[in-house]
Design an enzyme around this catalytic site. Structure first.
Site, PDB file in Angstrom:
ATOM      1  N   PRO A  51       4.253  -2.570  29.294  1.00 29.55           N
ATOM      2  CA  PRO A  51       3.376  -1.827  28.386  1.00 29.55           C
ATOM      3  C   PRO A  51       3.278  -2.519  27.025  1.00 29.55           C
ATOM      4  CG  PRO A  51       4.941  -0.361  29.461  1.00 29.55           C
ATOM      5  CD  PRO A  51       5.373  -1.757  29.774  1.00 29.55           C
ATOM      6  N   GLU A  52       2.118  -2.405  26.392  1.00 29.28           N
ATOM      7  CA  GLU A  52       1.918  -2.986  25.069  1.00 29.28           C
ATOM      8  C   GLU A  52       1.961  -1.884  24.020  1.00 29.28           C
ATOM      9  OE1 GLU A  52      -1.273  -5.894  25.185  1.00 29.28           O
ATOM     10  OE2 GLU A  52      -0.784  -6.382  27.266  1.00 29.28           O
TER      11      GLU A  52
ATOM     12  N   LYS B  16       7.458  -2.881  20.954  1.00 26.62           N
ATOM     13  CA  LYS B  16       7.748  -2.299  22.260  1.00 26.62           C
ATOM     14  C   LYS B  16       9.095  -1.587  22.295  1.00 26.62           C
ATOM     15  CE  LYS B  16       4.823  -5.868  24.197  1.00 26.62           C
ATOM     16  NZ  LYS B  16       4.690  -7.006  25.126  1.00 26.62           N
TER      17      LYS B  16
ATOM     18  N   GLN C  11      11.870  -2.863  28.108  1.00 24.24           N
ATOM     19  CA  GLN C  11      11.768  -4.137  28.810  1.00 24.24           C
ATOM     20  C   GLN C  11      10.815  -3.983  29.996  1.00 24.24           C
ATOM     21  OE1 GLN C  11      16.136  -4.482  29.034  1.00 24.24           O
ATOM     22  NE2 GLN C  11      15.974  -6.250  27.687  1.00 24.24           N
TER      23      GLN C  11
ATOM     24  N   ARG D 199      13.727  -9.257  13.595  1.00 25.24           N
ATOM     25  CA  ARG D 199      12.903 -10.358  14.090  1.00 25.24           C
ATOM     26  C   ARG D 199      11.429  -9.988  14.226  1.00 25.24           C
ATOM     27  NH1 ARG D 199      15.764 -11.061  18.177  1.00 25.24           N
ATOM     28  NH2 ARG D 199      14.483 -10.173  19.844  1.00 25.24           N
TER      29      ARG D 199
ATOM     30  N   ASN E 197      -0.468  -9.141  26.520  1.00 28.27           N
ATOM     31  CA  ASN E 197      -1.455  -9.996  27.163  1.00 28.27           C
ATOM     32  C   ASN E 197      -2.861  -9.411  27.181  1.00 28.27           C
ATOM     33  OD1 ASN E 197      -2.045 -12.482  28.424  1.00 28.27           O
ATOM     34  ND2 ASN E 197      -2.221 -11.427  30.375  1.00 28.27           N
TER      35      ASN E 197
ATOM     36  N   ARG F  77       1.037 -16.864  31.041  1.00 32.34           N
ATOM     37  CA  ARG F  77       0.460 -15.548  31.330  1.00 32.34           C
ATOM     38  C   ARG F  77      -1.001 -15.716  31.743  1.00 32.34           C
ATOM     39  NH1 ARG F  77       3.101 -11.437  28.681  1.00 32.34           N
ATOM     40  NH2 ARG F  77       1.939 -10.063  30.108  1.00 32.34           N
TER      41      ARG F  77
END
EC number: 3.2.2.-
Length: 263
Positions: free
Chosen positions: A2-3, A53, A70, A125, A169, A253
């Site tokens: 999932p985005e 995410k 994840q 990060r 993606n 991808r």
């Protein structure tokens, strides 16, 4: 995976179920989290925040549950007392008098204090979240032109959570189609007009997807309702120019694009 828009909608669903309600029972599968069960029982979930995410479930006693789904993790909402029929492995259960939220299959789960939130490796990060309403196109443009990112090809940059959190993606290919750019472009080579278009698309497309995807009229277009213009549409005609959409692989991808109008 999932985005950002899907993660944010999941967080909204969880919040609607238990936010502001007393937790009557708390259960964790992992031994290191067991001591927090008693600390959280009787507390409330005050909000559920997304960082790309990852989900941050904030409690009224100042603790925060960090979880990253994840590939396989999934949250579920059930009526309290209901027994779910699933083969997934339960990791977290947060129960209130009427609703219970369950986290299955995830392994990246931690409990953090307010101080630990500021030093957590993943949270340090990741870049700004594309669904953060405070983030502006001007700030996105500045990141594109920063020494860290200006020489990166968009094929990889738009998948890098350090650039902007929440992209993935399908958003990558839709943003580049909207901007009439290819994955091989770099920010340092764009004109001012191209930079402005891309900076807006990097926010507009994820936010439109969050607001409307899953409840859209397939005949609508960007600016009204969200639907895929190139993603999973290889072999079909591009609605902008009539060219044929192609599929290739970029940054490991699947990548969809129209070679006629994406130059």
């Amino acid at each position: 995976m999932p985005e950002g828009p899907e993660i944010r909608r999941a967080a909204d669903h969880l919040e609607a179920a238990i936010k502001g309600k007393l937790l009557t029972d708390v259960w964790f599968a992992f031994a290191q989290l067991k001591p927090y069960e008693s600390q959280l029982t009787g507390q409330m979930v005050t909000r559920i925040e997304t960082r790309g995410k990852a989900l941050l479930t904030h409690f009224s006693n100042g603790l925060t549950l960090y979880s990253h789904n994840q590939l396989y993790g999934v949250w579920r909402v059930i009526d309290t007392g209901e027994i779910p029929h699933t083969t997934r492995i339960l990791r977290v259960r947060l129960q209130t008098a009427d609703k219970t939220i369950l986290l299955y299959s995830a392994s990246d789960i931690e409990m953090l204090t307010a101080e630990q939130l500021t030093t957590h490796p993943f949270l340090q990060r990741v870049g700004p979240d594309v669904l953060d309403a405070r983030l502006t196109p001007e700030e996105v443009k500045a990141r594109l032109l920063s020494p860290r990112f200006r020489n990166r090809q968009f094929s990889g940059l738009l998948l890098d959570q350090a650039f902007l959190a929440g992209l993935g993606n399908y958003l990558r290919v839709e943003i580049l189609w909207q901007s009439e750019l290819t994955g091989q472009h770099k920010a340092k080579d764009l004109s001012e007009a191209q930079l402005n278009t891309l900076s807006h698309a990097l926010l507009d497309i994820p936010r439109l997807s969050y607001a409307t995807r899953g409840q859209t009229d397939e005949n609508k277009h960007h600016g009204a309702q969200f639907r895929f213009k190139v993603f999973h549409r290889d072999g079909e005609a591009c609605e902008r120019c009539g060219g044929i959409i192609e599929k290739t692989t970029l940054s490991s991808r699947p990548f969809y694009w129209c070679p006629h109008c994406q130059k």
